[in-house]
Each structure stands twice: as C-alpha cells, then as structure tokens.
Design a protein around this motif. Structure first.
Motif, PDB file in Angstrom:
ATOM      1  N   GLN A   1      78.912  67.050  36.500  1.00  0.00           N
ATOM      2  CA  GLN A   1      77.813  67.169  35.543  1.00  0.00           C
ATOM      3  C   GLN A   1      77.504  68.625  35.239  1.00  0.00           C
ATOM      4  N   PHE A   2      77.338  69.436  36.278  1.00  0.00           N
ATOM      5  CA  PHE A   2      76.966  70.824  36.074  1.00  0.00           C
ATOM      6  C   PHE A   2      78.066  71.599  35.346  1.00  0.00           C
ATOM      7  N   LEU A   3      79.324  71.378  35.760  1.00  0.00           N
ATOM      8  CA  LEU A   3      80.431  72.113  35.156  1.00  0.00           C
ATOM      9  C   LEU A   3      80.563  71.773  33.680  1.00  0.00           C
ATOM     10  N   ALA A   4      80.412  70.485  33.350  1.00  0.00           N
ATOM     11  CA  ALA A   4      80.518  70.069  31.953  1.00  0.00           C
ATOM     12  C   ALA A   4      79.343  70.607  31.132  1.00  0.00           C
ATOM     13  N   GLN A   5      78.142  70.598  31.711  1.00  0.00           N
ATOM     14  CA  GLN A   5      76.989  71.147  31.004  1.00  0.00           C
ATOM     15  C   GLN A   5      77.176  72.627  30.720  1.00  0.00           C
ATOM     16  N   ILE A   6      77.714  73.348  31.686  1.00  0.00           N
ATOM     17  CA  ILE A   6      77.956  74.787  31.485  1.00  0.00           C
ATOM     18  C   ILE A   6      78.928  75.002  30.335  1.00  0.00           C
ATOM     19  N   ALA A   7      79.999  74.195  30.286  1.00  0.00           N
ATOM     20  CA  ALA A   7      80.970  74.321  29.193  1.00  0.00           C
ATOM     21  C   ALA A   7      80.302  74.060  27.846  1.00  0.00           C
ATOM     22  N   GLY A   8      79.467  73.014  27.782  1.00  0.00           N
ATOM     23  CA  GLY A   8      78.762  72.721  26.536  1.00  0.00           C
ATOM     24  C   GLY A   8      77.773  73.803  26.153  1.00  0.00           C
ATOM     25  N   LEU A   9      77.077  74.338  27.147  1.00  0.00           N
ATOM     26  CA  LEU A   9      76.114  75.407  26.887  1.00  0.00           C
ATOM     27  C   LEU A   9      76.794  76.662  26.353  1.00  0.00           C
TER      28      LEU A   9
ATOM     29  N   MET B   1      70.660  81.695  29.237  1.00  0.00           N
ATOM     30  CA  MET B   1      69.619  81.194  30.121  1.00  0.00           C
ATOM     31  C   MET B   1      70.030  79.878  30.772  1.00  0.00           C
ATOM     32  N   PHE B   2      70.461  78.936  29.962  1.00  0.00           N
ATOM     33  CA  PHE B   2      70.834  77.626  30.497  1.00  0.00           C
ATOM     34  C   PHE B   2      72.147  77.677  31.290  1.00  0.00           C
ATOM     35  N   VAL B   3      73.103  78.495  30.843  1.00  0.00           N
ATOM     36  CA  VAL B   3      74.350  78.636  31.610  1.00  0.00           C
ATOM     37  C   VAL B   3      74.050  79.211  32.989  1.00  0.00           C
ATOM     38  N   THR B   4      73.169  80.201  33.035  1.00  0.00           N
ATOM     39  CA  THR B   4      72.800  80.802  34.317  1.00  0.00           C
ATOM     40  C   THR B   4      72.161  79.768  35.238  1.00  0.00           C
ATOM     41  N   PHE B   5      71.280  78.954  34.672  1.00  0.00           N
ATOM     42  CA  PHE B   5      70.619  77.913  35.471  1.00  0.00           C
ATOM     43  C   PHE B   5      71.645  76.928  36.029  1.00  0.00           C
ATOM     44  N   TRP B   6      72.489  76.381  35.160  1.00  0.00           N
ATOM     45  CA  TRP B   6      73.426  75.347  35.609  1.00  0.00           C
ATOM     46  C   TRP B   6      74.566  75.934  36.432  1.00  0.00           C
ATOM     47  N   LEU B   7      74.857  77.219  36.252  1.00  0.00           N
ATOM     48  CA  LEU B   7      75.832  77.861  37.129  1.00  0.00           C
ATOM     49  C   LEU B   7      75.283  77.927  38.551  1.00  0.00           C
ATOM     50  N   GLY B   8      73.990  78.249  38.685  1.00  0.00           N
ATOM     51  CA  GLY B   8      73.367  78.222  40.000  1.00  0.00           C
ATOM     52  C   GLY B   8      73.412  76.833  40.612  1.00  0.00           C
ATOM     53  N   ALA B   9      73.135  75.812  39.787  1.00  0.00           N
ATOM     54  CA  ALA B   9      73.185  74.434  40.278  1.00  0.00           C
ATOM     55  C   ALA B   9      74.598  74.056  40.705  1.00  0.00           C
ATOM     56  N   PHE B  10      75.601  74.506  39.943  1.00  0.00           N
ATOM     57  CA  PHE B  10      76.998  74.205  40.288  1.00  0.00           C
ATOM     58  C   PHE B  10      77.385  74.874  41.601  1.00  0.00           C
TER      59      PHE B  10
ATOM     60  N   PHE C   1      77.958  64.868  29.767  1.00  0.00           N
ATOM     61  CA  PHE C   1      77.163  66.055  30.049  1.00  0.00           C
ATOM     62  C   PHE C   1      77.653  67.302  29.323  1.00  0.00           C
ATOM     63  N   MET C   2      78.911  67.314  28.878  1.00  0.00           N
ATOM     64  CA  MET C   2      79.313  68.409  27.997  1.00  0.00           C
ATOM     65  C   MET C   2      78.577  68.275  26.657  1.00  0.00           C
ATOM     66  N   ALA C   3      78.490  67.048  26.157  1.00  0.00           N
ATOM     67  CA  ALA C   3      77.716  66.811  24.937  1.00  0.00           C
ATOM     68  C   ALA C   3      76.245  67.129  25.166  1.00  0.00           C
ATOM     69  N   PHE C   4      75.744  66.807  26.355  1.00  0.00           N
ATOM     70  CA  PHE C   4      74.357  67.104  26.696  1.00  0.00           C
ATOM     71  C   PHE C   4      74.124  68.612  26.742  1.00  0.00           C
ATOM     72  N   GLY C   5      75.109  69.364  27.261  1.00  0.00           N
ATOM     73  CA  GLY C   5      75.002  70.814  27.270  1.00  0.00           C
ATOM     74  C   GLY C   5      74.933  71.391  25.867  1.00  0.00           C
ATOM     75  N   LEU C   6      75.755  70.873  24.962  1.00  0.00           N
ATOM     76  CA  LEU C   6      75.678  71.287  23.560  1.00  0.00           C
ATOM     77  C   LEU C   6      74.296  70.994  22.989  1.00  0.00           C
ATOM     78  N   GLN C   7      73.783  69.815  23.290  1.00  0.00           N
ATOM     79  CA  GLN C   7      72.472  69.410  22.776  1.00  0.00           C
ATOM     80  C   GLN C   7      71.351  70.292  23.321  1.00  0.00           C
ATOM     81  N   MET C   8      71.469  70.717  24.583  1.00  0.00           N
ATOM     82  CA  MET C   8      70.409  71.516  25.200  1.00  0.00           C
ATOM     83  C   MET C   8      70.169  72.827  24.464  1.00  0.00           C
TER      84      MET C   8
END
Length: 483
Positions: free
Chosen positions: A203-211, A331-340, A68-75
């Motif tokens: 998942q959320f924390l790793a996505q935020i890092a990638g984003l 935008m995406f960090v804010t979204f996934w931070l809320g999810a986290f 999901f860190m890779a997924f965050g980069l991809q997003m």
C-alpha cells in the motif's frame, strides 16, 4: 492436506501394483497402471494447487498496489484541483467539505459493504469494484481536458469514488486472512501479522509511486544534480486522471488470480437480513475489549489526524510555503515514505509480543510531532516532521490491522473489519470539515494543538481503561506455546 492425499494415493498405487493378482492375463498390470495413473494425476493436481496458492499472495499485493497507486494520484490531484491557482482556487472550508463528500459515503455504506463482502464471491467483487472506481476518474479527466471542471463535479466525484471505496475496503482487507491461511496449509512460514505487514508495505509503496507521478501535474520538476539535473513534466492533470483510471482497471487482471474464497451463510435472507448481520457484527465488536478499543481509536484518528492530514497540510503547503502540486507531492511522499520505512522494519519481526503497546507509543510520538508545526520552520524542517509522522503511521496502521484481524471471529471477519473501518471513516468527514473551518479562522499553524491534544487524551484512555496496552500478540502466544 494435499500432502496427505498424495501419500494415501501412493499407498493405494503400490498396493494395487504389488498385491493384486488375477487368473486373467494382463489384469494385474492394468490395475497397477491405473493406480499409477491416479497417483500421477493426484501429484499433478497437488502441484497445481500449490502453484495457485503461491501466486495468490503476489496477486493480492498487486491488487493492493493497483488501488493505492490510484489513491496516491488522487491524494495530490483532488486537493490540487480544488485549491490550485490554475484550477478552482478555493479556500480551506471548500476543501474540507469536498473531503467530507469523499469520505462521507463510507459512513453510510461501509457496514453494508462488510455484509456484501462476506456473502459475495470476493474475487468477482474486487473485479467489479475496480472497474467501477475507474469510471469517475475517467469522467473527471474529460471535464478537465475540456475546461469544464466545477466544484459540483468534484463533489460528485468524491461521492462516487467514496461509495465504491466503502464496498472495496472490507472486501479487500478480509481476503488477506484467507490468502495467508491457504498459504500456511502448503507449508509457508507466512504469519497473519507478516501478511498484513506485506499488504501495508505494498500500500505505502504504491501510494508513493502515485504521489510522485501526480506531483508533476502542470509543472516541471527538476531533478537534483546528482541525478543528472534533468526536468520531468509538466504532465497535464487530465493525463494523470486518465492514468488513475487505467491503473484501477488493470487491478482487475490481478484479481483474476485470486481464489473464490469463503462465502458466509448466516441463515438470514432478504434485504432486512443485512441489518441483522450488521447488528451481529456490532455485538462481536462490543463483546471484545480489544476490538471495541481499536474501533474507538480509529474514530479519534479520523477526527484529529485525518482532518489535519487532508486539510491542514495542503493549506500550509500553499499559504506558508507558497507551493503547488509539487509541494503536495513532496509532503505526501515524505509521509508515506516514512510509513513504508517503518513497515519494512516491522516485516523483519514476524511475531511481536506487545502489539498494542507499540501501537500506542507510535500514535503518541506521531501526535506530538505535529506540535512543531505551530512555529515558523524551514520547509526541510516541516518535511522532517511529516516524515516522523509517517514513521508513526506505518507502525500504527500495521499493528492496528494485525490486532483486529487476530481478534475478530473468522465467520464475522468482514463485518468486524467494516465496523473498525467505520470508526476511522466516520471521524474523517467531521475532522475534515472541522479542520477546514478552524484553518480559515485561526490559520493552519495555530490549530496544530487540536489534533495533538485530542489524540493524547484518547491514547491516555486506551492505556488506563482498555486491554490494548497489556495485550500479547496471537502469533507470539502460539510460538511461545509451541516452545
């Protein structure tokens, strides 16, 4: 189980040492020493098993983080390379079709992925899939570095990574059930709901890092004065794509710490047997009102929510607020931070009584918040709406996964999960294409009523015509029964 083995061996050792006699000098001592050695070896083996089981959950969470860190980069990088002024600079329909290529393969291969996940060695499958997912990111990095990026290349990237993801999802999501089960056998208090929530948090924390990392693409971002006011970036897009590939490859190292896991044998053989297994999975979903309702809900989320998330938000970022990769990142960090944040709060409650009710309320609040995007609001107001949307998404994702994991028959778990995910993934390509076309016709703000209205109708159907609203969580029921 291992504790009982240890107690049994201890009794055997004591009996051998204290009760065995022999006219031959030294035999009693030898038997006692042998029994003691057996007891020591069993104690050592039990400790090794416990250590391996305790390592499994952190290792699984790191596998989750890798993907999901890779997924965050991809997003960030995927829409940025397509819509960015420094790269392809294409319109909303082109972005929608590209996202359709990214999510479309799941519609074709996800059910086969569920069958493969049940029959294969889960650990080996995760290792292979992580390595395969790293390859398209590395090829895209080379294309960007050489100035040879094309829309066709982005479509091919989407098709490839989407196909790998179709096999990855059921394999990764079904393993958490086994990891928690083995951990509970050695006395851990981790429930399935908590295990799923921890995986969601990872998942959320790793996505935020990638984003965050991807937001530095090709542009310097200056930190606030209270952080020193220093600048970060720009980081070339090809370097970020290289990082994406490396992070995916590193996931294979963590997967090595997982146990082999159960492999289901249905009695069928050959390629045609896969269709029989899939049909059996569909019958299991159709026979359970909760599983059927959750699959239908995910189809609606794919059409109305993911389409808006993947297409409408990046276009609003570019055309309304005139921002680039840094805006997509924020935008995406804010979204996934809320999810986290919401998943952290959920982790405090190991047993939630009304999981379905909490899920539907969160879905309604998240869908309603989108309506505020119909008016001209400052960027901070837009990010506030995105944060509220993220809070609702964190609850929805954790609760829906817990409900499905609880309700699914264990011998059909991966197949049921693949069907549940198919509801989500089948809706996403159509939602992306639909929202892309509507954005080009009506603009990104006016169509906010489409996802809000569509999700509201689905939620009302869930409340009045499915058992989800009144269902009780399995962990809560077991806890109440013990009292």
């Amino acid at each position: 189980m291992s504790d009982r083995i240890e107690e049994l061996v201890d009794d055997m050792a004591e009996g051998a040492a204290g009760d065995v006699t022999s006219p031959v000098s030294g035999v009693s001592e030898a038997l006692g020493a042998g029994a003691s050695l057996l007891s020591t070896a069993t104690h050592w083996r039990a400790k090794q098993l416990r250590r391996g089981v305790k390592i499994e959950l952190p290792a699984y969470l790191m596998v989750q983080c890798s993907w999901f860190m890779a997924f965050g980069l991809q997003m960030v990088l995927f829409p940025y390379l397509i819509t960015g002024r420094d790269h392809l600079h294409l319109d909303g329909l082109a972005l929608g079709l590209a996202n359709m290529a990214l999510s479309g393969p799941s519609v074709i291969f996800l059910l086969i992925g569920g069958v493969v996940a049940e029959r294969a060695d889960g650990r080996r499958l995760l290792i292979i899939l992580h390595l395969l997912a790293a390859i398209p990111a590395l090829f895209l990095a080379v294309a960007v570095a050489r100035g040879q990026l094309t829309y066709v290349g982005m479509i091919l990237y989407g098709l490839t990574i989407g196909t790998v993801g179709a096999f990855m999802m059921p394999a990764r999501d079904s393993i958490v059930n086994e990891v928690v089960e083995r951990r509970m056998r050695v006395g851990s208090g981790v429930t399935l709901q908590l295990g799923v929530t921890l995986a969601t948090m990872a998942q959320f924390l790793a996505q935020i890092a990638g984003l965050i990392l991807a937001g530095y693409a090709d542009k310097m971002t200056r930190m606030p004065q209270w952080l020193g006011g220093f600048g970060v970036g720009p980081i070339a897009a090809e370097k970020l794509l290289l990082a994406q590939g490396i992070v995916l490859a590193v996931g294979t190292l963590f997967a090595l710490n997982l146990a082999k896991g159960r492999q289901v044998r249905t009695g069928r053989t050959g390629i045609s047997a896969a269709f029989g297994d899939i049909a059996e999975g569909f019958r299991a979903v159709r026979a359970d009102g909760k599983l059927w309702a959750m699959t239908a809900l995910m189809f609606g989320v794919g059409i109305f929510v993911i389409g808006a998330f993947l297409v409408v938000l990046p276009i609003i970022n570019r055309d309304v607020y005139h921002l680039g990769s840094d805006g997509i990142r924020d935008m995406f960090v804010t979204f996934w931070l809320g999810a986290f944040v919401s998943s952290v709060v959920l982790s405090i409650f190991r047993r939630i009584k009304r999981q379905g009710r909490l899920l539907l309320i969160a879905q309604f609040l998240g869908s309603s918040s989108i309506l505020a995007m119909m008016w001209d609001i400052p960027h901070w107001g837009f990010l506030t709406i995105v944060f509220v949307w993220g809070l609702a998404a964190g609850i929805s994702i954790a609760m829906s996964r817990s409900i499905v994991q609880d309700a699914a028959p264990k011998e059909k778990l991966a197949r049921v999960l693949s069907i549940y995910q198919l509801g989500f993934m089948a809706g996403a390509p159509f939602g992306a294409a639909l929202m892309g076309a509507l954005v080009d016709i009506f603009g990104p703000q006016k169509i906010a009523i489409v996802p809000a209205g569509g999700m509201t109708l689905i939620i009302l159907w869930m409340v009045f015509f499915t058992p989800v609203w009144n269902m009780k969580g399995e962990a809560w029921k077991e806890h109440a029964a013990r009292k």
